[in-house]
Design an enzyme around this catalytic site. Structure first.
Site, PDB file in Angstrom:
ATOM      1  N   GLY A 220       0.965  -1.194  -0.070  1.00  0.00           N
ATOM      2  CA  GLY A 220       0.344  -0.332  -0.028  1.00  0.00           C
ATOM      3  C   GLY A 220       0.845   1.519   0.046  1.00  0.00           C
ATOM      4  O   GLY A 220       2.330   0.750  -0.203  1.00  0.00           O
TER       5      GLY A 220
ATOM      6  N   GLY B 128       0.516  -5.205   0.815  1.00  0.00           N
ATOM      7  CA  GLY B 128      -1.128  -5.051  -0.199  1.00  0.00           C
ATOM      8  C   GLY B 128      -0.750  -5.429  -1.617  1.00  0.00           C
ATOM      9  O   GLY B 128      -1.813  -6.224  -2.079  1.00  0.00           O
TER      10      GLY B 128
ATOM     11  N   GLU C 213       4.958  -5.517   7.298  1.00  0.00           N
ATOM     12  CA  GLU C 213       4.981  -4.374   8.345  1.00  0.00           C
ATOM     13  C   GLU C 213       4.936  -4.191   9.463  1.00  0.00           C
ATOM     14  O   GLU C 213       4.654  -2.986  10.116  1.00  0.00           O
ATOM     15  CB  GLU C 213       3.169  -4.832   8.633  1.00  0.00           C
ATOM     16  CG  GLU C 213       1.896  -5.015   7.434  1.00  0.00           C
ATOM     17  CD  GLU C 213       2.241  -6.361   6.266  1.00  0.00           C
ATOM     18  OE1 GLU C 213       1.889  -6.264   5.738  1.00  0.00           O
ATOM     19  OE2 GLU C 213       2.803  -7.415   7.005  1.00  0.00           O
TER      20      GLU C 213
ATOM     21  N   ASP D 150      -1.976  -7.514   7.431  1.00  0.00           N
ATOM     22  CA  ASP D 150      -3.401  -7.068   6.878  1.00  0.00           C
ATOM     23  C   ASP D 150      -3.376  -7.922   4.847  1.00  0.00           C
ATOM     24  O   ASP D 150      -2.604  -9.002   4.650  1.00  0.00           O
ATOM     25  CB  ASP D 150      -3.612  -6.242   7.091  1.00  0.00           C
ATOM     26  CG  ASP D 150      -2.628  -4.819   5.954  1.00  0.00           C
ATOM     27  OD1 ASP D 150      -1.453  -5.618   5.935  1.00  0.00           O
ATOM     28  OD2 ASP D 150      -3.093  -3.946   5.576  1.00  0.00           O
TER      29      ASP D 150
END
Length: 348
Positions: free
Chosen positions: A67, A115, A138, A146
């Site tokens: 992301g 992502g 992360e 995630d």
């Protein structure tokens, strides 16, 4: 097709093709890109002219680095409302990819992280090469894995997923196959021919002609010490076990984990353990939406991004500052309702 678009969307020869088109940013995902991908997939689901979806990244550096965390940094400092909307739509997309009714072919060459894993590793045909550099990194920015990553991390052989979650270290295409993040190995130099065969003969013929046996997985070869050390109860116990074990791999892992956000690493361990007990990808994504939204309220997410990508001093000042200072209450706070939680029924 507009070459300036962040996602190039084309249809031809029965193939709906999505090309992530931010090569200078290693195709990092924005909210707009998530929307464009979702819109295309929904339009193709009931379009008989589209038999297969093919997802690739522009440029030669990778499919997707994750992301756009710099945007998240700036938004988090303003309260994080836009980031929450981004994650909501991104996780809906991850779940949709996981149940997509047509072949969804993701070419995961080069850097495929965060992502980027979310838009590829839940697909039905997941292709890696010798250039693949995959990770759920992360914890290095004070965040928690995630995009359905904890669903996959919880289902690896042994405790390889815990190792990947807590270190955030990259792993190879061969490791990705061994860990259940990918299915097929195609040599990088054969990718153009592989895609050409999809165009001319279909995905089954392309797989038959171009897939090769992957190299041995280096992580699988290290399962003895990984499974032993990562069985410890807390992250602090895991680091102690790694240091006691010794050896280059365990020592390096201990140093990596010790450099990560103590609270993010502690939550990541709990999140993967809880994900192992959740039945569906949607259940795990709902949990991840909670941990992600909780991260937006913390010091460490903003501080981690600052240290790595804004000031680039690589010297984050985590709070709490050590693993021993993280309390059970600190961890539990990440798993409360996101108020409201993400609702996957709205998508179906």
């Amino acid at each position: 097709m507009d070459e300036n678009e962040d996602v190039l969307v084309t249809v031809g020869n029965g193939i709906g093709r999505l090309t992530l088109n931010r090569p200078k940013a290693i195709n990092s995902l924005t909210h707009h890109m998530v929307g464009e991908i979702s819109k295309a997939l929904m339009s193709w689901e009931h379009d008989d002219s589209v038999e297969t979806v093919l997802v690739t990244g522009a440029g030669d550096r990778g499919l997707c680095a994750g992301g756009d965390v710099v945007a998240i940094y700036h938004d988090a400092k303003k309260g994080g409302a836009e980031t929450r909307r981004f994650w909501h739509d991104e996780y809906l997309l991850n779940a949709y990819i996981g149940r997509y009714p047509k072949p969804y072919v993701a070419v995961m060459n080069g850097i495929t992280m965060g992502g980027g894993v979310g838009i590829s590793a839940h697909g039905s045909v997941r292709v890696v090469t010798e250039t693949t550099k995959m990770a759920m990194p992360e914890v290095g920015i004070g965040f928690v894995p995630d995009v359905g990553g904890t669903f996959l991390l919880a289902r690896t052989p042994g405790l390889l997923g815990i190792h990947a979650a807590l270190t955030g270290a990259p792993f190879s295409g061969a490791d990705a196959i061994a860990m259940g993040f990918a299915d097929h190995f195609v040599p990088h130099d054969d990718l153009d021919a592989f895609i050409e065969t999809i165009d001319t003969e279909g995905i089954d013929a392309a797989l038959e002609k171009h897939v090769q046996d992957p190299p041995p997985s280096e992580l699988m070869a290290q399962r003895d010490w990984i499974d032993h050390c990562y069985a410890a109860e807390t992250v602090a116990d895991i680091v102690a076990a790694l240091r006691e074990h010794g050896g280059e791999g365990a020592g390096k892992a201990a140093e990596l984990i010790a450099s990560r956000s103590p609270v993010a690493a502690s939550v990541a361990l709990e999140a993967v353990r809880r994900a192992a007990k959740l039945a569906t990808l949607e259940d795990v994504l709902r949990q991840e939406f909670r941990t992600s939204c909780a991260s937006l309220r913390t010091h460490d997410l903003v501080e981690g991004i600052r240290a790595l990508l804004i000031d680039k001093d690589k010297n984050p000042q985590w709070k709490p500052g050590s693993l021993g200072e993280v309390t059970t209450e600190d961890i539990e706070a990440y798993f409360v309702s996101a108020d409201p939680d993400i609702d996957f029924e709205e998508q179906s």
